[in-house]
Design a protein around this motif. Structure first.
Motif, short mmCIF file in Angstrom:
data_model
loop_
_atom_site.label_atom_id
_atom_site.label_comp_id
_atom_site.label_asym_id
_atom_site.label_seq_id
_atom_site.Cartn_x
_atom_site.Cartn_y
_atom_site.Cartn_z
N GLU A 45 0.82 -1.21 0.00
CA GLU A 45 0.00 0.00 0.00
C GLU A 45 0.86 1.26 0.00
O GLU A 45 0.60 2.21 -0.75
CB GLU A 45 -0.94 0.01 1.20
N ARG A 46 1.91 1.26 0.82
CA ARG A 46 2.80 2.43 0.86
C ARG A 46 3.51 2.58 -0.48
O ARG A 46 3.64 3.70 -1.01
CB ARG A 46 3.82 2.26 1.99
N VAL A 47 3.98 1.49 -1.05
CA VAL A 47 4.66 1.54 -2.33
C VAL A 47 3.72 2.06 -3.43
O VAL A 47 4.12 2.88 -4.26
CB VAL A 47 5.19 0.14 -2.71
N LEU A 48 2.48 1.59 -3.40
CA LEU A 48 1.52 2.01 -4.41
C LEU A 48 1.29 3.52 -4.37
O LEU A 48 1.27 4.19 -5.41
CB LEU A 48 0.20 1.27 -4.20
N HIS A 49 1.14 4.07 -3.18
CA HIS A 49 0.89 5.51 -3.08
C HIS A 49 2.12 6.33 -3.47
O HIS A 49 1.99 7.44 -3.99
CB HIS A 49 0.43 5.86 -1.66
N ARG A 50 3.30 5.79 -3.27
CA ARG A 50 4.50 6.46 -3.78
C ARG A 50 4.50 6.45 -5.31
O ARG A 50 4.88 7.43 -5.95
CB ARG A 50 5.75 5.75 -3.27
N ALA A 51 4.04 5.36 -5.87
CA ALA A 51 4.09 5.20 -7.33
C ALA A 51 3.09 6.12 -8.03
O ALA A 51 3.31 6.48 -9.20
CB ALA A 51 3.81 3.76 -7.71
N ILE A 52 2.00 6.50 -7.37
CA ILE A 52 0.99 7.35 -8.02
C ILE A 52 1.08 8.80 -7.55
O ILE A 52 0.23 9.61 -7.90
CB ILE A 52 -0.43 6.81 -7.77
N ALA A 53 2.10 9.11 -6.74
CA ALA A 53 2.26 10.49 -6.28
C ALA A 53 2.63 11.38 -7.46
O ALA A 53 3.59 11.12 -8.18
CB ALA A 53 3.34 10.55 -5.20
N ARG A 54 1.87 12.43 -7.64
CA ARG A 54 2.07 13.32 -8.79
C ARG A 54 3.16 14.35 -8.50
O ARG A 54 3.06 15.12 -7.55
CB ARG A 54 0.77 14.05 -9.12
N PRO A 55 4.21 14.38 -9.33
CA PRO A 55 5.28 15.38 -9.14
C PRO A 55 4.88 16.71 -9.77
O PRO A 55 5.00 16.89 -10.98
CB PRO A 55 6.48 14.75 -9.86
N GLY A 56 4.40 17.63 -8.97
CA GLY A 56 3.98 18.92 -9.50
C GLY A 56 2.67 18.82 -10.25
O GLY A 56 1.76 18.10 -9.85
N VAL A 57 2.57 19.51 -11.38
CA VAL A 57 1.30 19.59 -12.11
C VAL A 57 1.36 18.81 -13.43
O VAL A 57 0.51 18.99 -14.29
CB VAL A 57 0.94 21.06 -12.40
N ARG A 58 2.32 17.94 -13.58
CA ARG A 58 2.46 17.22 -14.84
C ARG A 58 1.27 16.31 -15.10
O ARG A 58 0.78 15.63 -14.20
CB ARG A 58 3.75 16.41 -14.86
N VAL A 59 0.84 16.25 -16.35
CA VAL A 59 -0.28 15.38 -16.74
C VAL A 59 0.19 13.94 -16.84
O VAL A 59 -0.54 13.01 -16.49
CB VAL A 59 -0.87 15.85 -18.07
N ALA A 60 1.42 13.73 -17.31
CA ALA A 60 1.99 12.39 -17.44
C ALA A 60 3.32 12.34 -16.70
O ALA A 60 4.10 13.30 -16.75
CB ALA A 60 2.17 12.01 -18.90
N PHE A 61 3.58 11.25 -16.03
CA PHE A 61 4.83 11.11 -15.28
C PHE A 61 5.10 9.64 -15.03
O PHE A 61 4.23 8.78 -15.27
CB PHE A 61 4.77 11.88 -13.96
N SER A 62 6.29 9.36 -14.55
CA SER A 62 6.66 7.97 -14.25
C SER A 62 7.48 7.93 -12.98
O SER A 62 8.07 8.93 -12.56
CB SER A 62 7.44 7.35 -15.41
N HIS A 63 7.51 6.76 -12.36
CA HIS A 63 8.33 6.52 -11.17
C HIS A 63 8.98 5.15 -11.29
O HIS A 63 8.45 4.25 -11.95
CB HIS A 63 7.46 6.52 -9.90
N HIS A 64 10.14 5.00 -10.66
CA HIS A 64 10.70 3.67 -10.45
C HIS A 64 11.07 3.56 -8.98
O HIS A 64 11.68 4.46 -8.42
CB HIS A 64 11.91 3.41 -11.36
N ILE A 65 10.65 2.49 -8.37
CA ILE A 65 10.79 2.32 -6.93
C ILE A 65 11.39 0.95 -6.64
O ILE A 65 10.86 -0.07 -7.10
CB ILE A 65 9.43 2.45 -6.22
N GLU A 66 12.49 0.94 -5.90
CA GLU A 66 13.06 -0.34 -5.46
C GLU A 66 12.17 -0.93 -4.38
O GLU A 66 11.77 -0.23 -3.43
CB GLU A 66 14.47 -0.14 -4.93
#
Length: 351
Positions: free
Chosen positions: A222-243
């Protein structure tokens, strides 16, 4: 309605309520509730053209019987010469503005064969329009012979017809987008792709079966999922990579790619790469200094366009660099490249 028309606050509230409608059914209900309060008129009908048959359907009405509506819809439209004036002028049409007297109206076939059922003395018709053209008609009237319509009221009713048309356009557009979204999500689901949808109007995230299976292997999912969908600023599209740590004791890299819809929903696609074999140092020496720099930015989750802005390069140039990096390191995606280089970016790539 007072001679000066509705109060500004009442009109604003009605407009806001209509614009917030999320479906045609909700629009019909809100129109019926608001129009009756806004206008001191006993009768009205809101018609919208059926796109399949081309005929008008009543989606909201008050003050008239069902048999009156049925008679109008079965044959009364042929008598509606007001509609011809409406189509010709484009503005709201008032029956008494086209008559020399009330007696003339009472002898008119439209009144004698239809409107007499409710003794409609004064009637205004306005087009319901949007970018697709005329999509319906707004009727409103009264059987009070002394209750005429002012020029201001005609303008206001005409404006409400245009507003209603715009609201319907927005509702239909959202419905089409939702259908396309559902089709895309269903296709991803059939392909076994993990998808999570965040709807700002709902407190719970929507995970398809593939996403639930993927996250079931991740520790503290659950914690990992919310990190993965956290929006960086106001960007419409973005990506994350999480170990991430895995339930079997191993580790991996969770890669997420997110994009927003017009309605503010966030759709995120996930891929989990488990730890693989060690990388041969010879693979890394094949990269030029600029390629190493771009590879690091890819690992940090930046898009080609963001990398181009950061390094003062063209978007095309960065895309070509990324393709060369793929070829040299024998990978086919950003996920694979990230997995390959993440563990060594500090010790080797930066040297």
């Amino acid at each position: 309605m007072p001679s000066g028309g509705p109060l500004g606050t009442e009109l604003l509230d009605f407009t806001r309520t209509l614009c917030a409608a999320s479906s045609r059914k909700q629009l019909s209900r809100r129109f019926a509730e608001g129009f009756s309060r806004l206008f001191d008129l006993p009768m009205y009908g809101l018609y919208v053209i059926d796109p399949w048959t081309g005929t008008e359907q009543c989606i909201a009405s008050a003050g008239v019987s069902d048999s009156f509506l049925a008679r109008y819809e079965r044959g009364g439209r042929e008598l509606n010469w007001l509609k011809a004036h409406l189509d010709a002028t484009g503005g709201a049409v008032y029956n008494m503005a086209l008559m020399a007297s009330m007696d003339e109206w009472l002898q008119n076939p439209l009144y004698r064969k239809l409107k007499y059922l409710h003794d409609i003395r004064h009637e205004v018709q306005a087009s319901v329009v949007n970018r697709d053209g005329v999509i319906g008609t707004l009727h409103c009237g009264t059987n009070d012979p002394c209750r005429g319509f002012t020029p201001y009221e005609l303008q206001l009713i005409e404006a409400l017809g245009r507003l209603t048309g715009t609201v319907i356009e927005g509702i239909d557009s959202r419905r089409d987008l939702e259908r396309q979204r559902d089709q895309a999500v269903a296709a991803l689901d059939r392909a076994g792709t993990a998808v999570v949808i965040v709807d700002p109007a709902e407190p719970q995230l929507r995970l398809n079966d593939a996403a639930q299976r993927l996250l079931a292997d991740v520790v503290d999912a659950e914690r990992v999922l919310h990190r993965a969908i956290a929006r960086p600023g106001v960007r419409v599209a973005f990506s994350h990579h999480i170990e991430v740590e895995l339930g079997d004791g191993g580790t991996g890299l969770l890669y997420s790619q997110s994009s927003s819809t017009r309605d503010g929903e966030l759709i995120t696609v996930f891929e989990l790469q488990r730890d693989g074999s060690e990388i041969c140092a010879a693979m890394l020496t094949a990269l030029t200094p600029r390629e190493r720099e771009i590879a690091l930015l890819v690992v940090d989750g930046h898009s080609d366009r963001e990398i181009a802005e950061r390094l003062y390069l063209s978007h095309h140039t960065v895309s070509q660099y990324v393709k060369r990096i793929y070829r040299k390191l024998d990978v086919s995606s950003r996920v694979a490249l990230t997995r390959l280089l993440l563990d060594l970016r500090d010790s080797r790539l930066s040297g």
